[in-house]
Enzyme design. Structure first.
Site, PDB file in Angstrom:
ATOM      1  N   GLU A 485      29.400  27.493  49.078  1.00  0.00           N
ATOM      2  CA  GLU A 485      28.984  28.118  47.773  1.00  0.00           C
ATOM      3  C   GLU A 485      29.908  27.952  46.696  1.00  0.00           C
ATOM      4  O   GLU A 485      30.298  28.767  45.891  1.00  0.00           O
ATOM      5  CB  GLU A 485      29.164  29.613  48.148  1.00  0.00           C
ATOM      6  CG  GLU A 485      27.991  29.956  49.015  1.00  0.00           C
ATOM      7  CD  GLU A 485      27.996  31.582  49.526  1.00  0.00           C
ATOM      8  OE1 GLU A 485      28.413  32.175  48.838  1.00  0.00           O
ATOM      9  OE2 GLU A 485      27.378  31.871  50.706  1.00  0.00           O
ATOM     10  N   ARG A 516      39.836  47.317  39.468  1.00  0.00           N
ATOM     11  CA  ARG A 516      38.849  46.494  39.693  1.00  0.00           C
ATOM     12  C   ARG A 516      37.561  47.138  38.997  1.00  0.00           C
ATOM     13  O   ARG A 516      37.037  48.159  39.110  1.00  0.00           O
ATOM     14  CB  ARG A 516      38.549  46.210  41.353  1.00  0.00           C
ATOM     15  CG  ARG A 516      37.178  45.057  41.339  1.00  0.00           C
ATOM     16  CD  ARG A 516      37.111  44.920  42.831  1.00  0.00           C
ATOM     17  NE  ARG A 516      35.839  44.604  43.025  1.00  0.00           N
ATOM     18  CZ  ARG A 516      35.377  43.326  42.723  1.00  0.00           C
ATOM     19  NH1 ARG A 516      36.032  42.354  42.016  1.00  0.00           N
ATOM     20  NH2 ARG A 516      34.061  42.569  42.967  1.00  0.00           N
ATOM     21  N   CYS A 517      37.010  46.061  38.060  1.00  0.00           N
ATOM     22  CA  CYS A 517      35.883  46.458  37.475  1.00  0.00           C
ATOM     23  C   CYS A 517      34.545  45.444  37.791  1.00  0.00           C
ATOM     24  O   CYS A 517      35.113  44.248  38.101  1.00  0.00           O
ATOM     25  CB  CYS A 517      35.902  46.324  35.935  1.00  0.00           C
ATOM     26  SG  CYS A 517      37.301  47.421  35.574  1.00  0.00           S
ATOM     27  N   HIS A 695      39.633  40.014  55.717  1.00  0.00           N
ATOM     28  CA  HIS A 695      40.455  40.458  54.554  1.00  0.00           C
ATOM     29  C   HIS A 695      41.829  40.420  54.655  1.00  0.00           C
ATOM     30  O   HIS A 695      42.696  40.777  53.600  1.00  0.00           O
ATOM     31  CB  HIS A 695      40.194  42.115  54.535  1.00  0.00           C
ATOM     32  CG  HIS A 695      38.513  42.424  54.460  1.00  0.00           C
ATOM     33  ND1 HIS A 695      37.730  42.617  55.227  1.00  0.00           N
ATOM     34  CD2 HIS A 695      37.705  42.447  53.275  1.00  0.00           C
ATOM     35  CE1 HIS A 695      36.630  42.797  55.001  1.00  0.00           C
ATOM     36  NE2 HIS A 695      36.588  42.658  53.858  1.00  0.00           N
TER      37      HIS A 695
END
Length: 757
Positions: A485, A516-517, A695
């Site tokens: 990807e 974070r947006c 993560h």
């Protein structure tokens, strides 16, 4: 006169100023005072916009450096004891450590705020939690706004919602039992706010839109009887759903006003038409970006005005936190798609719409005839636009064969055909989809988008990366490969840019959490796929190897959930349109020789309605849209799906109903606990539980992965078990990725040999 107020404003600024300042502060590139000054300037701007739109109050207390529920944990002294911080003297650095973790402690857990895409920090309650009031956050903002000459209305989330949103930690107990200690603390905070001379305090209780247990509902009367003794008027705000079933309770509460979300639940109005106090009508959508048809809104408001007179307030449905800041900065969209631009309204435009409504209610429609005419023209153009409505799509959906969303044969028959040609070993290994995205890859993509890199050079860069990813997987001896990807910046945006019916903004950012947006795509019209989107990349990757290559798509429900969705047709119809468009891609992949195809659905659970009674209808159309995305595939084509969340038990029948041949899930952090649910349910198809947490950059030991796989083998037959990481590897570095996958493959081979004996 009608009162206009706002429930809450976006915090990050028109161009994400707060985000960039926070991140510079965390990197030690910005002094604390500079961050505080910037925040003050943003607040002042927000208040000025409200005042200039003729709002009767500016709302304060809604601004936060990270999250309003974290602010409340500080204000009530309910910060996690494990950090060892004192909530009374908490520094800004310590505040951020609560949100982001530090060397000793992991961050406070984050989860979705009701059914929005905003995340709040989950309060950790213990049996011995003791609360302590600290109203500084709210008092400072009140003083600041008053000093700027504004009439002020502070907002705070109410005690029952706050308690409901938390989790019990440590020794078993019921957090409801903490309520009697929490209410006096709230009383103390509200008293401090009232002492600043504010007339009204807005208390948000969105938990009323949920299926609350009886004892929680019963507590409202007593809690608000205590809080109402404060020397200020209380406006109880509900949003995100109907509270009509609690009408009798709400009418009896000793508060001075009630806010209703009449966008999400317009039908609830009839239950409150005899409400004897202030009624705040939430008539402008605080969660979507479409202009309102103001004439239609006035058709609802004018009879209310006649009935309530001075007691009618108007507002957005909920806080405007969930909408981008200002449409005026979208000059590119205005140039390229002027028609769509005229149909949109961001926060500042929504505030302006409320101003028009206020003027119309106070002075009659003729006073704002021009604005109402403009609103009507835009609404009519949207209703009749051939950019939006395409007859061939409606026809295609209407003419789907009866069992379009069903595979030709049941799984037991399909899997035999698939296994025959796949010829995979026991416990086949694969990846979820993405591989690390290096700086070079990101730069190449950005340069191509800006027109600084030719198509040929861009394709060469992507192909080089795909070859690198394929060779690495071959060296690792993985069984089913992915192309990595490299060409995708985002799992939804990538497809949105290639599907018709989608548009993108440049500054349409909304806060997801902290700094974070996200910039959701806009689904404005009927969705089609004009040409193949992923086929050439997967085909190229397959040409490099004799191993099986897996195609990768994002599913229809996730695309829907992570977008701003048109509001002129049901969400279920939009979702089916996306599913049908994706099916064209799936069949093209199949034709191109890609016969293992993964359709990711990380957001199916997020779409669940707030009330249990509405779940079945949602799961039915979401499941159908997913199955439509692979309609027409042959039995020997293997469909995979991937999901990442921690709670499946209550929706397992629906997950099984997706009928994917293989489901991969995130399980490593819960020590495979999730699998027991699948086993108890007798989940019929293949499963790939994640064997390590992506993560973290940490490389798991062979013992850890072996422990998880042995646990999995106890509940899943070995013939149906796949081995994979928890999730995609896009955010990891290459070094740890290779080391992590090496351990995974080695352990799998060891167990394979053991099982073969």
């Amino acid at each position: 006169m009608t009162t206009l107020h706002i429930l809450g404003f976006p915090r990050v600024g028109a161009k994400r100023e707060l985000k960039f300042a926070q991140e510079r502060y965390w990197r030690k590139e910005l002094a604390e005072q500079d961050l505080l000054d910037l925040a003050k300037a943003l607040r002042e701007k927000n208040w000025l916009h409200q005042a200039q739109a003729d709002a009767d109050f500016v709302t304060v207390g809604d601004f936060t450096f990270y999250d309003h529920i974290l602010d409340l944990q500080v204000a009530t002294g309910a910060i996690p004891a494990r950090f060892g911080f004192d909530s009374q003297t908490l520094s800004l650095d310590q505040y951020f450590q609560l949100a982001r973790g530090n060397k000793e402690q992991f961050a406070i857990e984050m989860t979705k705020w009701f059914d929005t895409n905003y995340h709040y920090l989950v309060p950790e309650f213990q049996k011995n939690t003791t609360f302590k009031a600290n109203s500084t956050h709210y008092v400072n903002q009140i003083r600041e706004a008053k000093a700027a000459g504004h009439q002020v209305k502070p907002v705070i989330v109410g005690p029952l919602t706050f308690l409901w949103l938390g989790k019990e930690k440590g020794e078993a107990f019921n957090r409801f039992d903490l309520l009697k200690q929490l209410v006096p603390i709230y009383f103390e905070i509200l008293t401090a706010l009232a002492a600043e001379g504010v007339e009204w305090i807005q208390i948000d209780e969105p938990a009323l839109a949920l299926d609350l247990p009886q004892e929680w509902l019963a507590a409202y009367q007593d809690v608000y009887a205590q809080l109402a003794k404060v020397n200020a008027k209380l406006l109880l705000a509900t949003y995100f759903g109907s509270v009509a079933e609690h009408a009798a309770l709400l009418k009896a509460l000793p508060v001075d006003g009630l806010h209703l979300d009449l966008v999400r639940a317009p039908e609830q109005l009839s239950a409150f038409e005899d409400y004897p106090k202030v009624l705040s009508a939430g008539v402008i959508d605080g969660r979507n970006i479409w202009r309102a048809n103001l004439n239609r809104v006035l058709d609802v408001l004018e009879p209310l005005k006649a009935k309530f007179n001075q007691r009618l307030w108007i507002a957005p449905s909920c806080s405007l936190l969930h909408t981008p800041y200002d449409l005026a900065v979208e000059t590119q969209l205005q140039q390229n798609n002027p028609e769509l631009y005229r149909w949109l309204a961001f926060t500042l435009q929504k505030v302006a719409e409320l101003q028009v409504l206020k003027q119309a209610l106070n002075a009659g429609r003729s006073a704002v005839a021009e604005q109402l005419n403009d609103s009507q023209t835009a609404a009519d153009a949207r209703a009749n636009s051939n950019v939006i409505h395409k007859a061939e799509i409606a026809q295609r959906l209407a003419n789907l064969p009866a069992n379009a969303d069903k595979r030709q044969s049941p799984f037991a028959e399909r899997i035999k055909l698939q296994n025959k040609w796949l010829n995979l070993p026991l416990l086949p290994t694969t990846n979820i989809g993405s591989f690390p995205q290096t700086l070079e890859i990101r730069h190449a993509r950005a340069a191509f988008k800006k027109g600084e890199l030719s198509l040929a050079d861009y394709e060469a860069a992507m192909k080089k990366e795909i070859e690198f990813v394929v060779r690495k997987q071959e060296e690792l001896d993985l069984d089913v490969l992915v192309h990595g990807e490299a060409e995708r910046n985002d799992m939804v945006e990538y497809f949105g840019e290639l599907l018709d019916g989608f548009a993108f903004t440049k500054f349409g950012w909304v806060q997801s959490y902290g700094s974070r947006c996200v910039k959701p795509p806009v689904i404005y019209g009927d969705v089609t796929r004009p040409e193949p989107m992923t086929v050439r990349w997967s085909q190229y990757a397959q040409s490099l190897t004799d191993k099986v290559m897996k195609g990768m798509l994002t599913g229809p429900v996730t695309i829907l959930q992570w977008s701003f969705v048109r509001n002129d047709i049901p969400r279920s119809t939009v979702c089916k349109q996306i599913g049908v468009a994706l099916s064209d891609e799936v069949l093209d992949l199949e034709k191109a020789g890609i016969k293992v195809i993964q359709i990711d659905e990380p957001a199916i659970r997020e779409g669940l309605p707030l009330k249990r009674a509405d779940w079945d209808a949602y799961l039915q159309w979401a499941g159908e849209a997913f199955r439509l995305s692979y309609m027409g595939v042959k039995d020997d084509t293997q469909i995979h799906t991937h999901m990442c969340y921690s709670e499946f038990n209550d929706i397992l029948p629906a997950i099984a109903g997706l009928d994917a041949d293989v489901i991969t899930i995130e399980t490593s952090r819960s020590d495979m606990e999730l699998l027991t649910a699948f086993a108890d349910f007798k989940y019929p198809n293949d499963i790939g539980p994640g064997v390590y947490d992506i993560h973290s950059p940490r490389v798991p030991t062979a013992g850890e992965i072996e422990h998880l796989l042995r646990k999995a083998l106890k509940v899943i037959p070995k013939e149906r078990l796949w081995v994979n990481p928890d999730c995609g590897l896009k955010t990891r570095g290459w070094k740890e990725t290779i080391e992590q996958l090496q351990v995974m493959v080695e352990v799998t081979k060891k167990l394979r040999a053991e099982l073969a004996e």
